[in-house]
Design an enzyme around this catalytic site. Structure first.
Site, mmCIF file in Angstrom:
data_model
loop_
_atom_site.group_PDB
_atom_site.id
_atom_site.type_symbol
_atom_site.label_atom_id
_atom_site.label_comp_id
_atom_site.label_asym_id
_atom_site.label_seq_id
_atom_site.Cartn_x
_atom_site.Cartn_y
_atom_site.Cartn_z
ATOM 1 N N TYR A 47 -3.642 -7.230 17.055
ATOM 2 C CA TYR A 47 -3.355 -8.644 17.279
ATOM 3 C C TYR A 47 -2.994 -8.932 18.726
ATOM 4 O O TYR A 47 -3.148 -10.055 19.194
ATOM 5 C CB TYR A 47 -2.243 -9.117 16.328
ATOM 6 C CG TYR A 47 -2.698 -9.078 14.894
ATOM 7 C CD1 TYR A 47 -3.604 -10.008 14.392
ATOM 8 C CD2 TYR A 47 -2.262 -8.072 14.043
ATOM 9 C CE1 TYR A 47 -4.043 -9.950 13.090
ATOM 10 C CE2 TYR A 47 -2.696 -8.002 12.729
ATOM 11 C CZ TYR A 47 -3.593 -8.948 12.261
ATOM 12 O OH TYR A 47 -4.040 -8.883 10.965
ATOM 13 N N LYS A 66 0.824 -1.197 0.000
ATOM 14 C CA LYS A 66 0.000 0.000 0.000
ATOM 15 C C LYS A 66 0.863 1.254 0.000
ATOM 16 O O LYS A 66 1.863 1.330 0.698
ATOM 17 C CB LYS A 66 -0.913 0.017 1.230
ATOM 18 C CG LYS A 66 -2.077 -0.966 1.163
ATOM 19 C CD LYS A 66 -2.990 -0.761 2.341
ATOM 20 C CE LYS A 66 -4.211 -1.679 2.279
ATOM 21 N NZ LYS A 66 -5.116 -1.464 3.416
#
Length: 309
Positions: A275, A175
């Site tokens: 996470y 990205k």
């Protein structure tokens, strides 16, 4: 960019939601309405809008319910993420959109046992006679998704020689054009080498299909079909869920958060930190389910109910 360009890109985005993400019909309809209204408000320039335009757009939402603003923002953020992933623009201005009272959902996760079942299903397919070369492709795809945490777009668009047999990493441009180094396991390199032997030498892509490369939609379909063979509900598994599994299992194994951020290609470590919440939730569930103290506390809560002597 014209209003017709906006319409074409919105249609492509909605098709991706329908085919790849398995979004519900109501969600797709709502997102389509939100995106078309936003495009109209910006004179057909939604696809090229910058932070300033999006802030002005959001200013017109002030009288709306927070749940409506949250949905509109989610639709536009996902649209801009899609544009960046697909190379239609080099940046993602979605951060300029409001997040009213939003709580970021935890990503879907697979257990290590789930992943073992997926690989067992691939091995079962590869043991068939006569052998099907496409099973070699499936193994290479799954090894790279789970073993390296590649995004779906990054995976399907890998050049034919991106994974070298003597190099345990590859360099990806993700990205925003950011480059990152991604480790490749011995297993993944062996799987890729076996599959590459079946790929025509003239192919520009590691996973060719027709005149181009394998599509993200087809990758999604292959992974969901594999989940069904492994006895896992297909709606629990996708290429992105395997990327999540890569991250979660590395973190559970003691990986450094900054190293994980670099491997995943996250610009902001706050994205990677989600996470740690997944890992914390798993630990809490483990204590409640398995720890003797957890059982004792459950019994104490029952004993403390009104009417118990």
């Amino acid at each position: 960019m014209s209003g017709s360009d906006d319409r074409a890109l919105i249609d492509r985005f909605l098709e991706m939601l329908r085919a790849e993400a398995g979004a519900a019909g109501n969600t797709i309809a709502a997102y389509g309405t939100d995106l078309r209204l936003a495009s109209h408000a910006l004179g057909g320039g939604l696809s090229v809008a910058g932070a300033a335009e999006l802030e002005r757009l959001a200013g017109a939402w002030q009288a709306l319910a927070s749940s409506t603003v949250a949905r509109k923002s989610a639709a536009l953020r996902r649209f801009f993420s899609f544009l960046a992933d697909e190379g239609f623009r080099a940046d993602d201005p979605g951060q300029a959109l409001p997040r009213p009272g939003s709580v970021r959902p935890l990503p879907k996760v697979l257990t290590a046992g789930d992943v073992e079942r997926l690989f067992a299903a691939v091995a079962e397919r590869m043991a068939r006679e006569p052998a099907d070369p496409l099973d070699l492709r499936l193994l290479a795809l799954v090894e790279l998704l789970y073993g390296s945490g590649l995004r779906a777009t990054e995976l399907v668009s890998l050049p034919r020689n991106a994974v070298a047999p003597d190099r345990p990493y590859l360099i990806l441009k993700g990205k925003g054009g950011r480059e990152r180094l991604v480790p490749i396991s011995d297993r993944a390199r062996a799987a890729v080498a076996a599959w590459r032997d079946k790929v025509p030498a003239a192919s520009a892509w590691l996973f060719p299909s027709g005149k181009g490369h394998l599509s993200r939609v087809r990758l999604f379909q292959l992974i969901q079909a594999l989940a069904g063979l492994a006895g896992i509900p297909p709606d629990r598994v996708s290429p992105h869920v395997l990327r999540h599994a890569f991250a979660t299992h590395l973190l559970e194994g003691g990986a450094d958060l900054r190293a994980l951020q670099a491997m995943l290609g996250h610009a902001d470590i706050a994205t990677t930190e989600i996470y740690t919440l997944v890992d914390s939730r798993r630990l809490v569930e483990l204590v409640n389910a398995r720890h003797p103290l957890g059982e004792a506390l459950s019994e104490a809560r029952v004993d403390a109910k009104p009417g118990r002597a």
